[in-house]
Design a protein around this motif. Structure first.
Motif, PDB file in Angstrom:
ATOM      1  N   ARG A 233     -10.856  -0.722  11.004  1.00 38.47           N
ATOM      2  CA  ARG A 233     -11.707  -1.011   9.845  1.00 38.47           C
ATOM      3  C   ARG A 233     -12.973  -0.159   9.873  1.00 38.47           C
ATOM      4  NH1 ARG A 233     -14.003  -6.950   8.438  1.00 38.47           N
ATOM      5  NH2 ARG A 233     -15.168  -6.508  10.342  1.00 38.47           N
TER       6      ARG A 233
ATOM      7  N   GLU B  53      -7.421 -11.319   1.064  1.00 40.56           N
ATOM      8  CA  GLU B  53      -8.130 -12.420   1.758  1.00 40.56           C
ATOM      9  C   GLU B  53      -7.370 -13.741   1.747  1.00 40.56           C
ATOM     10  OE1 GLU B  53     -11.230 -13.670  -1.818  1.00 40.56           O
ATOM     11  OE2 GLU B  53     -11.849 -12.208  -0.287  1.00 40.56           O
TER      12      GLU B  53
ATOM     13  N   THR C  97      -7.537   1.200   5.794  1.00 41.95           N
ATOM     14  CA  THR C  97      -7.284  -0.100   5.126  1.00 41.95           C
ATOM     15  C   THR C  97      -8.294  -0.387   4.001  1.00 41.95           C
ATOM     16  OG1 THR C  97      -8.504  -1.626   6.594  1.00 41.95           O
ATOM     17  CG2 THR C  97      -6.205  -1.174   7.190  1.00 41.95           C
ATOM     18  N   THR C  98      -9.545   0.139   4.080  1.00 44.09           N
ATOM     19  CA  THR C  98     -10.467  -0.117   2.965  1.00 44.09           C
ATOM     20  C   THR C  98     -10.648   1.143   2.111  1.00 44.09           C
ATOM     21  OG1 THR C  98     -12.357   0.528   4.311  1.00 44.09           O
ATOM     22  CG2 THR C  98     -11.841  -1.839   4.230  1.00 44.09           C
TER      23      THR C  98
ATOM     24  N   GLY D 295     -12.580   3.043   8.356  1.00 42.56           N
ATOM     25  CA  GLY D 295     -12.363   2.975   6.906  1.00 42.56           C
ATOM     26  C   GLY D 295     -10.892   2.967   6.501  1.00 42.56           C
TER      27      GLY D 295
ATOM     28  N   ASP E 271       0.795  -1.215   0.000  1.00 43.54           N
ATOM     29  CA  ASP E 271       0.000   0.000   0.000  1.00 43.54           C
ATOM     30  C   ASP E 271       0.837   1.281   0.000  1.00 43.54           C
ATOM     31  OD1 ASP E 271      -2.564   0.706  -0.237  1.00 43.54           O
ATOM     32  OD2 ASP E 271      -3.043   0.741   1.908  1.00 43.54           O
TER      33      ASP E 271
ATOM     34  N   ASP F 146      -4.075  -6.947  12.959  1.00 50.07           N
ATOM     35  CA  ASP F 146      -3.611  -6.073  11.867  1.00 50.07           C
ATOM     36  C   ASP F 146      -2.147  -5.774  12.158  1.00 50.07           C
ATOM     37  OD1 ASP F 146      -3.043  -3.933  10.176  1.00 50.07           O
ATOM     38  OD2 ASP F 146      -4.290  -2.496  11.276  1.00 50.07           O
TER      39      ASP F 146
ATOM     40  N   GLU G 289     -12.902   3.340   2.732  1.00 46.15           N
ATOM     41  CA  GLU G 289     -14.295   3.825   2.882  1.00 46.15           C
ATOM     42  C   GLU G 289     -14.413   4.552   4.223  1.00 46.15           C
ATOM     43  OE1 GLU G 289     -16.536   0.196   2.347  1.00 46.15           O
ATOM     44  OE2 GLU G 289     -15.517  -0.063   0.422  1.00 46.15           O
TER      45      GLU G 289
ATOM     46  N   THR H 211      -5.807  -6.987   4.201  1.00 43.62           N
ATOM     47  CA  THR H 211      -6.886  -6.819   3.221  1.00 43.62           C
ATOM     48  C   THR H 211      -6.846  -7.868   2.100  1.00 43.62           C
ATOM     49  OG1 THR H 211      -5.480  -5.177   2.141  1.00 43.62           O
ATOM     50  CG2 THR H 211      -7.253  -4.340   3.547  1.00 43.62           C
TER      51      THR H 211
END
Ligand code: AMP
Ligand code: MG
Length: 335
Positions: free
Chosen positions: A116, A70, A121-122, A119, A37, A161, A124, A68
């Motif tokens: 999470r 999977e 790591t994603t 938001g 990332d 994490d 959002e 993130t």
């Protein structure tokens, strides 16, 4: 006489050859790519082939540790609550839990349910309600992670994490790779985690720029060798909502993004995992507690920049630090 002259000219030729070999610049090779990332920027002097192995190693660590992805080992653990991990990953988790204890819980790798929800790591981004944060905090706590051999077990709903330590750990593994391959000089920037390996080819210290978290360019330059230089700061990843800025480092005692007057903390240590863990933890602690932690524990040096633009370095960096850019002076924290 003739033999003497020939021997002398051979000797002279040897001296010139040696002098040239000493002064000829060692060729450097460079690679830049996206991983974990962030932008990774690797420079190695001498063995160019090592760059390919370094990138492969980074990608395999990302595949193992990413929260993130999977298919990663950590995501599998989070999905099932129990997993048999590689000895290296199990050891990294144990190290991170121990550093969590040592920092009084400021470093908390079980904070993922909270991270999470914000938001991070994603991508959002949202501001969770106080009641949501309170119930998510129930799903955290480093003392509740069970490790036995290579098996890690998490209570229902808990998730790990390793984002706060993964790049520093990667720096340690890369350092071992460089050592195995006989590399003498390399500087790797793993997105805010710098590995200054060996010395510069001319024998001098590396000069590592510490970003100005309040503006452009550097706040100071640190001269060092064989060190990991790791920065954590609110300026690295954040979002704004209704005029408030929320950063990606969360205070485990509240579930809220850190907002304590620090703009960034840089930790300089021989150990990359520890430097990464501590830069995050010291950022959570705030300036006063962080300096106290340094005084009590030692084993590393640090650079602190507060949101009002004050630059402070710990004692061991006094002669290694030169202010830069908008900074003309710095204070020194003494033991
Ligand atoms: P770093 O950039 O090394 O300071 O690590 C920040 C990342 O670690 C965040 O993006 C989160 O994924 C995670 N994180 C946030 N707050 C904490 C914390 N207090 N302890 C451990 N990990 C955290
Ligand atoms: Mg960190």
């Amino acid at each position: 006489m003739r033999v003497g002259l020939r021997a002398f000219s051979l000797f002279l030729a040897l001296v010139f050859a040696l002098a040239f070999a000493c002064c000829a610049p060692v060729k450097n090779s460079h690679s830049t790519f996206l991983a974990m990332d962030t932008v990774m920027d690797l420079t190695v002097y001498g063995d160019a082939g090592v760059l390919e192995s370094a990138e492969e190693l980074i990608r395999s660590l990302e595949g193992e540790l990413s929260v993130t992805d999977e298919n990663s080992a950590v995501a599998r653990l989070n999905a099932t609550g129990r997993a048999e991990l590689s000895p290296e990953t199990a050891a990294l988790i144990r190290t991170a839990l121990a550093l969590g204890e040592k920092t009084g819980g400021a470093l908390d790798i079980t904070l993922y349910p909270v991270v999470r929800a914000w938001g991070f790591t994603t991508g959002e981004y949202r501001v969770p309600s106080d009641s949501e944060l309170a119930s998510l905090l129930e799903l955290t706590g480093i003392s509740r992670v069970e490790t036995g051999g290579c098996t890690v077990t998490l209570p229902d709903g808990m998730m790990l994490d390793l984002g706060a330590v993964a790049k520093g750990y990667a720096a340690d593994r890369l350092s071992a790779l460089l050592c195995e391959r006989g590399v003498k000089s390399a500087v790797f920037n793993l997105g805010g985690n710098v590995l200054a390996y060996g010395h510069k080819p001319n024998g001098e210290d590396w000069r590592i720029g510490i970003n100005d978290p309040l503006g452009e360019g550097n706040a100071c330059i640190i001269r060092c060798h064989d060190r990991a230089i790791v920065t954590s700061g609110g300026y690295q990843r954040f979002f704004e909502q209704d005029g408030t800025r929320y950063c990606h480092i969360i205070d485990p005692s509240t579930g809220y993004p850190v907002n304590n007057g620090l703009a960034s903390v840089t930790v300089i240590s021989e150990n990359g995992t520890e430097a990464d863990a501590l830069s995050t933890a010291l950022y959570v602690m705030g300036y006063e507690r962080a300096v106290e932690f340094w005084r009590e524990n030692g084993g590393f040096e640090a650079v602190f920049i507060t949101i009002d633009g004050a630059l402070t370095v710990t004692e061991g960096l006094e002669s290694a630090c030169s202010p830069a850019g908008n900074y003309s002076e710095f204070s020194v924290a003494k033991r």
